[in-house]
Design a protein around this motif. Sequence first.
Motif, PDB file in Angstrom:
ATOM      1  N   ILE A  16       7.255   6.498  -3.276  1.00 23.12           N
ATOM      2  CA  ILE A  16       6.980   7.302  -2.797  1.00 23.12           C
ATOM      3  C   ILE A  16       6.701   7.489  -0.708  1.00 23.12           C
ATOM      4  O   ILE A  16       6.795   8.447  -0.749  1.00 23.12           O
ATOM      5  CB  ILE A  16       5.364   7.549  -3.200  1.00 23.12           C
ATOM      6  N   LEU A  17       6.261   6.205  -0.776  1.00 24.16           N
ATOM      7  CA  LEU A  17       5.840   5.992   0.958  1.00 24.16           C
ATOM      8  C   LEU A  17       7.069   6.441   1.796  1.00 24.16           C
ATOM      9  O   LEU A  17       7.251   6.957   2.717  1.00 24.16           O
ATOM     10  CB  LEU A  17       5.314   4.619   0.897  1.00 24.16           C
ATOM     11  N   ASP A  18       8.968   6.069   0.600  1.00 16.34           N
ATOM     12  CA  ASP A  18       9.760   5.678   1.406  1.00 16.34           C
ATOM     13  C   ASP A  18       9.957   7.472   1.177  1.00 16.34           C
ATOM     14  O   ASP A  18      11.089   8.234   2.423  1.00 16.34           O
ATOM     15  CB  ASP A  18      10.768   5.082   0.581  1.00 16.34           C
ATOM     16  N   LYS A  19       9.618   8.489   0.620  1.00 15.35           N
ATOM     17  CA  LYS A  19      10.049   9.711   0.386  1.00 15.35           C
ATOM     18  C   LYS A  19       9.580  10.287   1.759  1.00 15.35           C
ATOM     19  O   LYS A  19       9.455  11.085   2.522  1.00 15.35           O
ATOM     20  CB  LYS A  19       9.646  10.538  -0.927  1.00 15.35           C
ATOM     21  N   ALA A  20       7.913   9.931   2.218  1.00 12.95           N
ATOM     22  CA  ALA A  20       7.336  10.729   3.147  1.00 12.95           C
ATOM     23  C   ALA A  20       8.466   9.585   4.214  1.00 12.95           C
ATOM     24  O   ALA A  20       8.546  11.163   5.222  1.00 12.95           O
ATOM     25  CB  ALA A  20       6.043  10.266   3.011  1.00 12.95           C
ATOM     26  N   LYS A  21       8.306   9.108   4.360  1.00 10.09           N
ATOM     27  CA  LYS A  21       8.672   9.025   5.243  1.00 10.09           C
ATOM     28  C   LYS A  21      10.729   9.087   5.903  1.00 10.09           C
ATOM     29  O   LYS A  21      11.099   9.780   7.039  1.00 10.09           O
ATOM     30  CB  LYS A  21       9.181   7.280   5.725  1.00 10.09           C
TER      31      LYS A  21
ATOM     32  N   LEU B 259      -2.880   4.841  -1.184  1.00 11.64           N
ATOM     33  CA  LEU B 259      -1.117   5.153  -1.224  1.00 11.64           C
ATOM     34  C   LEU B 259      -1.531   6.411   0.354  1.00 11.64           C
ATOM     35  O   LEU B 259      -0.605   5.902   1.310  1.00 11.64           O
ATOM     36  CB  LEU B 259      -0.703   6.019  -2.324  1.00 11.64           C
ATOM     37  N   VAL B 260      -2.391   6.923   0.171  1.00  9.35           N
ATOM     38  CA  VAL B 260      -2.287   8.286   1.240  1.00  9.35           C
ATOM     39  C   VAL B 260      -2.685   7.381   2.333  1.00  9.35           C
ATOM     40  O   VAL B 260      -2.048   8.233   3.557  1.00  9.35           O
ATOM     41  CB  VAL B 260      -2.858   9.626   0.923  1.00  9.35           C
ATOM     42  N   LYS B 261      -3.114   6.648   2.466  1.00  7.08           N
ATOM     43  CA  LYS B 261      -4.193   5.988   3.696  1.00  7.08           C
ATOM     44  C   LYS B 261      -2.798   4.940   4.577  1.00  7.08           C
ATOM     45  O   LYS B 261      -2.682   5.194   5.586  1.00  7.08           O
ATOM     46  CB  LYS B 261      -5.124   5.040   3.499  1.00  7.08           C
ATOM     47  N   GLU B 262      -1.876   4.183   3.321  1.00  4.14           N
ATOM     48  CA  GLU B 262      -0.787   3.591   4.161  1.00  4.14           C
ATOM     49  C   GLU B 262       0.025   4.614   4.148  1.00  4.14           C
ATOM     50  O   GLU B 262       0.917   3.884   5.542  1.00  4.14           O
ATOM     51  CB  GLU B 262      -0.804   2.841   2.905  1.00  4.14           C
ATOM     52  N   MET B 263       0.370   5.832   3.735  1.00  5.77           N
ATOM     53  CA  MET B 263       1.559   6.838   3.945  1.00  5.77           C
ATOM     54  C   MET B 263       1.273   6.872   5.242  1.00  5.77           C
ATOM     55  O   MET B 263       1.954   7.404   6.927  1.00  5.77           O
ATOM     56  CB  MET B 263       2.014   7.936   3.331  1.00  5.77           C
TER      57      MET B 263
ATOM     58  N   LEU C 131       3.203   6.477   9.243  1.00  7.98           N
ATOM     59  CA  LEU C 131       3.483   7.902   9.792  1.00  7.98           C
ATOM     60  C   LEU C 131       3.195   8.147  11.340  1.00  7.98           C
ATOM     61  O   LEU C 131       3.927   8.027  12.283  1.00  7.98           O
ATOM     62  CB  LEU C 131       3.573   8.913   8.570  1.00  7.98           C
ATOM     63  N   LEU C 132       1.668   7.980  11.530  1.00  2.90           N
ATOM     64  CA  LEU C 132       1.290   7.610  12.398  1.00  2.90           C
ATOM     65  C   LEU C 132       1.595   6.868  13.734  1.00  2.90           C
ATOM     66  O   LEU C 132       2.603   6.567  14.367  1.00  2.90           O
ATOM     67  CB  LEU C 132      -0.125   7.625  12.220  1.00  2.90           C
TER      68      LEU C 132
END
Length: 67
Positions: free
Chosen positions: A10-15, A33-37, A41-42
């Motif tokens: 999921i993180l990879d998809k966000a990136k 997950l959301v915090k790590e994402m 991204l930031l």
Amino acid sequence: MVLSTTQQLILDKAKEGHSLLILGQSGAGKSHLVKEMAHELLRNGKSVYTLDGPHSLFAPPPPPKKS
């Protein structure tokens, strides 16, 4: 932070720039997950907005109340 295989996908998809809606049962690791994402991204210069009712992670503060 250590992510599960699914969380990493999921993180990879966000990136890659995909918009995501994260849903799941209590204790599934959504906040983790959301915090790590968001951090990832930031770090890469992206803008991040999360919506989670009273638990928003990166929402700007509300404007001051007018008297």
